[in-house]
Design a protein around this motif. Structure first.
Motif, PDB file in Angstrom:
ATOM      1  N   SER A  47       1.005  -1.085   0.055  1.00 46.03           N
ATOM      2  CA  SER A  47      -0.126  -0.008   0.140  1.00 46.03           C
ATOM      3  C   SER A  47       0.760   1.316  -0.014  1.00 46.03           C
ATOM      4  N   PHE A  48       2.046   0.940   0.175  1.00 47.45           N
ATOM      5  CA  PHE A  48       3.183   2.262   0.345  1.00 47.45           C
ATOM      6  C   PHE A  48       3.769   2.465  -1.119  1.00 47.45           C
ATOM      7  N   GLY A  49       3.654   1.524  -2.065  1.00 45.00           N
ATOM      8  CA  GLY A  49       4.275   1.602  -3.329  1.00 45.00           C
ATOM      9  C   GLY A  49       4.409   0.352  -3.948  1.00 45.00           C
ATOM     10  N   ALA A  50       4.724   0.255  -5.180  1.00 45.25           N
ATOM     11  CA  ALA A  50       5.101  -0.856  -5.936  1.00 45.25           C
ATOM     12  C   ALA A  50       6.337  -1.642  -5.294  1.00 45.25           C
ATOM     13  N   LEU A  51       6.204  -3.176  -5.166  1.00 46.07           N
ATOM     14  CA  LEU A  51       7.309  -3.904  -4.468  1.00 46.07           C
ATOM     15  C   LEU A  51       7.891  -4.587  -5.690  1.00 46.07           C
ATOM     16  N   THR A  52       9.234  -4.841  -5.605  1.00 40.71           N
ATOM     17  CA  THR A  52       9.896  -5.767  -6.378  1.00 40.71           C
ATOM     18  C   THR A  52      10.305  -6.948  -5.583  1.00 40.71           C
ATOM     19  N   ASP A  53      10.393  -7.146  -4.546  1.00 43.17           N
ATOM     20  CA  ASP A  53      10.829  -8.442  -3.731  1.00 43.17           C
ATOM     21  C   ASP A  53      10.433  -8.255  -2.194  1.00 43.17           C
ATOM     22  N   ALA A  75      10.684   2.080  -6.109  1.00 43.41           N
ATOM     23  CA  ALA A  75      10.998   3.461  -5.961  1.00 43.41           C
ATOM     24  C   ALA A  75      11.351   3.907  -4.514  1.00 43.41           C
ATOM     25  N   ASP A  76      12.116   4.962  -4.361  1.00 40.23           N
ATOM     26  CA  ASP A  76      12.383   5.626  -3.172  1.00 40.23           C
ATOM     27  C   ASP A  76      11.107   6.027  -2.422  1.00 40.23           C
ATOM     28  N   GLY A  77      10.211   6.430  -3.140  1.00 39.63           N
ATOM     29  CA  GLY A  77       8.979   6.936  -2.530  1.00 39.63           C
ATOM     30  C   GLY A  77       8.432   6.054  -1.515  1.00 39.63           C
ATOM     31  N   GLY A  78       8.430   4.778  -2.176  1.00 43.11           N
ATOM     32  CA  GLY A  78       7.612   3.765  -1.012  1.00 43.11           C
ATOM     33  C   GLY A  78       8.403   3.543   0.408  1.00 43.11           C
ATOM     34  N   VAL A  79       9.895   3.697   0.204  1.00 44.82           N
ATOM     35  CA  VAL A  79      10.362   3.551   1.500  1.00 44.82           C
ATOM     36  C   VAL A  79      10.091   4.738   2.310  1.00 44.82           C
ATOM     37  N   ALA A  80      10.118   5.855   1.915  1.00 46.15           N
ATOM     38  CA  ALA A  80       9.739   7.159   2.999  1.00 46.15           C
ATOM     39  C   ALA A  80       8.479   6.925   3.288  1.00 46.15           C
ATOM     40  N   ALA A  82       6.564   4.251   3.912  1.00 50.74           N
ATOM     41  CA  ALA A  82       6.409   3.181   4.664  1.00 50.74           C
ATOM     42  C   ALA A  82       7.081   3.874   6.339  1.00 50.74           C
ATOM     43  N   LEU A  83       8.303   4.690   5.963  1.00 58.42           N
ATOM     44  CA  LEU A  83       8.772   4.905   7.274  1.00 58.42           C
ATOM     45  C   LEU A  83       8.118   5.964   7.958  1.00 58.42           C
ATOM     46  N   ASN A  84       7.367   6.899   7.180  1.00 56.69           N
ATOM     47  CA  ASN A  84       6.370   7.942   7.809  1.00 56.69           C
ATOM     48  C   ASN A  84       5.132   7.436   8.456  1.00 56.69           C
ATOM     49  N   ALA A  85       4.864   6.140   7.896  1.00 61.42           N
ATOM     50  CA  ALA A  85       3.821   5.520   8.549  1.00 61.42           C
ATOM     51  C   ALA A  85       3.792   4.709   9.833  1.00 61.42           C
ATOM     52  N   CYS A  86       4.928   4.773  10.223  1.00 67.24           N
ATOM     53  CA  CYS A  86       5.377   3.835  11.716  1.00 67.24           C
ATOM     54  C   CYS A  86       4.687   4.332  12.625  1.00 67.24           C
TER      55      CYS A  86
END
Length: 114
Positions: A47-53, A75-80, A82-86
């Protein structure tokens, strides 16, 4: 005319290869509950962005999950995001979510003394 035919071929250097994945596109997810599979981890984080693995290592002898995993975003946007949703919670367990760091080489050989 072999020389003319060779001139018409495009050089190998023009091939477009995707760039290697960077560690910044990957999350470490710790404190996974025993029942957490790669599918449930994927369902939570996609739900935070497209996953490759998605990778949840298992113990060799028992086949049970080791309690941690990795999620790689396209993409980096998914990491950011997900981290912001902790905090993240799966099956009532609060997960430890961090940006993954590449393994550092120790410079020592495996095994032995010396």
């Amino acid at each position: 005319q072999p020389r003319e035919a060779a001139a018409q071929l495009s050089p190998v250097s023009t091939l477009s290869l995707p760039p290697p994945r960077q560690a910044t596109e990957r999350l470490f997810v710790g404190k996974l509950p025993d029942c957490c599979s790669e599918a449930s981890l994927r369902a939570h984080f996609e739900s935070f962005g497209a996953l490759t693995d998605v990778y949840v290592p298992k113990e060799f002898e028992t086949g049970r999950p080791q309690g941690f995993g990795f999620v790689t975003f396209a993409a980096d946007g998914g990491v950011a995001a997900a981290l912001n949703a902790c905090p993240h919670v799966i099956d009532g367990v609060e997960l430890v979510v961090k940006r993954a760091q590449p393994k550092e080489r120790s410079g020592r050989g495996r095994g032995g003394v010396g």
